[in-house]
Design a protein around this motif. Structure first.
Motif, PDB file in Angstrom:
ATOM      1  N   ASN A   7       0.849  -1.186   0.000  1.00  0.00           N
ATOM      2  CA  ASN A   7       0.000   0.000   0.000  1.00  0.00           C
ATOM      3  C   ASN A   7       0.893   1.248   0.000  1.00  0.00           C
ATOM      4  O   ASN A   7       2.066   1.175   0.353  1.00  0.00           O
ATOM      5  CB  ASN A   7      -0.997  -0.017   1.157  1.00  0.00           C
ATOM      6  CG  ASN A   7      -0.348   0.103   2.510  1.00  0.00           C
ATOM      7  OD1 ASN A   7       0.688   0.731   2.665  1.00  0.00           O
ATOM      8  ND2 ASN A   7      -0.950  -0.511   3.514  1.00  0.00           N
ATOM      9  N   PRO A   8       0.380   2.385  -0.416  1.00  0.00           N
ATOM     10  CA  PRO A   8       1.216   3.588  -0.554  1.00  0.00           C
ATOM     11  C   PRO A   8       1.906   4.030   0.740  1.00  0.00           C
ATOM     12  O   PRO A   8       3.037   4.496   0.712  1.00  0.00           O
ATOM     13  CB  PRO A   8       0.226   4.657  -1.031  1.00  0.00           C
ATOM     14  CG  PRO A   8      -0.877   3.904  -1.666  1.00  0.00           C
ATOM     15  CD  PRO A   8      -0.976   2.608  -0.926  1.00  0.00           C
ATOM     16  N   ILE A  13       7.055   4.549   3.743  1.00  0.00           N
ATOM     17  CA  ILE A  13       7.889   4.274   4.920  1.00  0.00           C
ATOM     18  C   ILE A  13       9.161   3.541   4.502  1.00  0.00           C
ATOM     19  O   ILE A  13      10.265   3.885   4.949  1.00  0.00           O
ATOM     20  CB  ILE A  13       7.107   3.451   5.972  1.00  0.00           C
ATOM     21  CG1 ILE A  13       5.942   4.259   6.526  1.00  0.00           C
ATOM     22  CG2 ILE A  13       8.021   2.973   7.092  1.00  0.00           C
ATOM     23  CD1 ILE A  13       6.344   5.480   7.310  1.00  0.00           C
ATOM     24  N   LEU A  14       9.031   2.542   3.634  1.00  0.00           N
ATOM     25  CA  LEU A  14      10.205   1.803   3.171  1.00  0.00           C
ATOM     26  C   LEU A  14      11.153   2.696   2.385  1.00  0.00           C
ATOM     27  O   LEU A  14      12.381   2.592   2.511  1.00  0.00           O
ATOM     28  CB  LEU A  14       9.777   0.597   2.333  1.00  0.00           C
ATOM     29  CG  LEU A  14       9.085  -0.527   3.101  1.00  0.00           C
ATOM     30  CD1 LEU A  14       8.583  -1.602   2.139  1.00  0.00           C
ATOM     31  CD2 LEU A  14      10.024  -1.132   4.131  1.00  0.00           C
ATOM     32  N   MET A  15      10.605   3.594   1.577  1.00  0.00           N
ATOM     33  CA  MET A  15      11.449   4.512   0.808  1.00  0.00           C
ATOM     34  C   MET A  15      12.172   5.488   1.735  1.00  0.00           C
ATOM     35  O   MET A  15      13.348   5.812   1.517  1.00  0.00           O
ATOM     36  CB  MET A  15      10.603   5.262  -0.210  1.00  0.00           C
ATOM     37  CG  MET A  15      10.133   4.397  -1.355  1.00  0.00           C
ATOM     38  SD  MET A  15       9.012   5.252  -2.471  1.00  0.00           S
ATOM     39  CE  MET A  15      10.128   6.396  -3.261  1.00  0.00           C
ATOM     40  N   ALA A  16      11.498   5.957   2.786  1.00  0.00           N
ATOM     41  CA  ALA A  16      12.132   6.865   3.741  1.00  0.00           C
ATOM     42  C   ALA A  16      13.251   6.145   4.499  1.00  0.00           C
ATOM     43  O   ALA A  16      14.319   6.725   4.740  1.00  0.00           O
ATOM     44  CB  ALA A  16      11.097   7.414   4.714  1.00  0.00           C
ATOM     45  N   LYS A  17      13.035   4.888   4.855  1.00  0.00           N
ATOM     46  CA  LYS A  17      14.089   4.116   5.523  1.00  0.00           C
ATOM     47  C   LYS A  17      15.290   3.931   4.605  1.00  0.00           C
ATOM     48  O   LYS A  17      16.434   3.994   5.042  1.00  0.00           O
ATOM     49  CB  LYS A  17      13.543   2.758   5.971  1.00  0.00           C
ATOM     50  CG  LYS A  17      12.656   2.834   7.181  1.00  0.00           C
ATOM     51  CD  LYS A  17      12.202   1.455   7.609  1.00  0.00           C
ATOM     52  CE  LYS A  17      11.317   1.523   8.831  1.00  0.00           C
ATOM     53  NZ  LYS A  17      10.888   0.190   9.262  1.00  0.00           N
TER      54      LYS A  17
END
Length: 84
Positions: A7-8, A13-17
């Motif tokens: 989900n977006p 969150i994964l991209m920010a990590k």
């Protein structure tokens, strides 16, 4: 092989990590770290090009910059141990 669609919110969150891992990686060039750091300071700073008191666009510029920086950092690789 089929992969599960995220989900977006989870994807963001994964991209920010990953952006954080890129910032902390030893093999990341200094100019990339500098741009990510300045972008973060601009986002959290009370001084903006477009002030927050403007109804929608005041906050939208911060979100747009955050999305741009996170997306840009996604193009860089980390050394593996920092990406956990």
């Amino acid at each position: 092989m089929a992969t599960k669609q995220l989900n977006p919110f989870t994807r963001a969150i994964l991209m920010a990590k990953h952006a954080w891992a890129v910032f902390r990686a030893k093999n990341t060039p200094r100019h990339v770290k500098l741009i990510l750091g300045i972008g973060l300071l601009y986002i959290i700073s009370p001084w903006d090009i477009i002030p927050e008191w403007l109804p929608v666009i005041g906050v939208l510029d911060d979100f747009a910059l955050a999305a741009l920086l996170i997306s840009w950092a996604g193009g860089f690789e980390t050394d593996g141990e920092d990406s956990k």
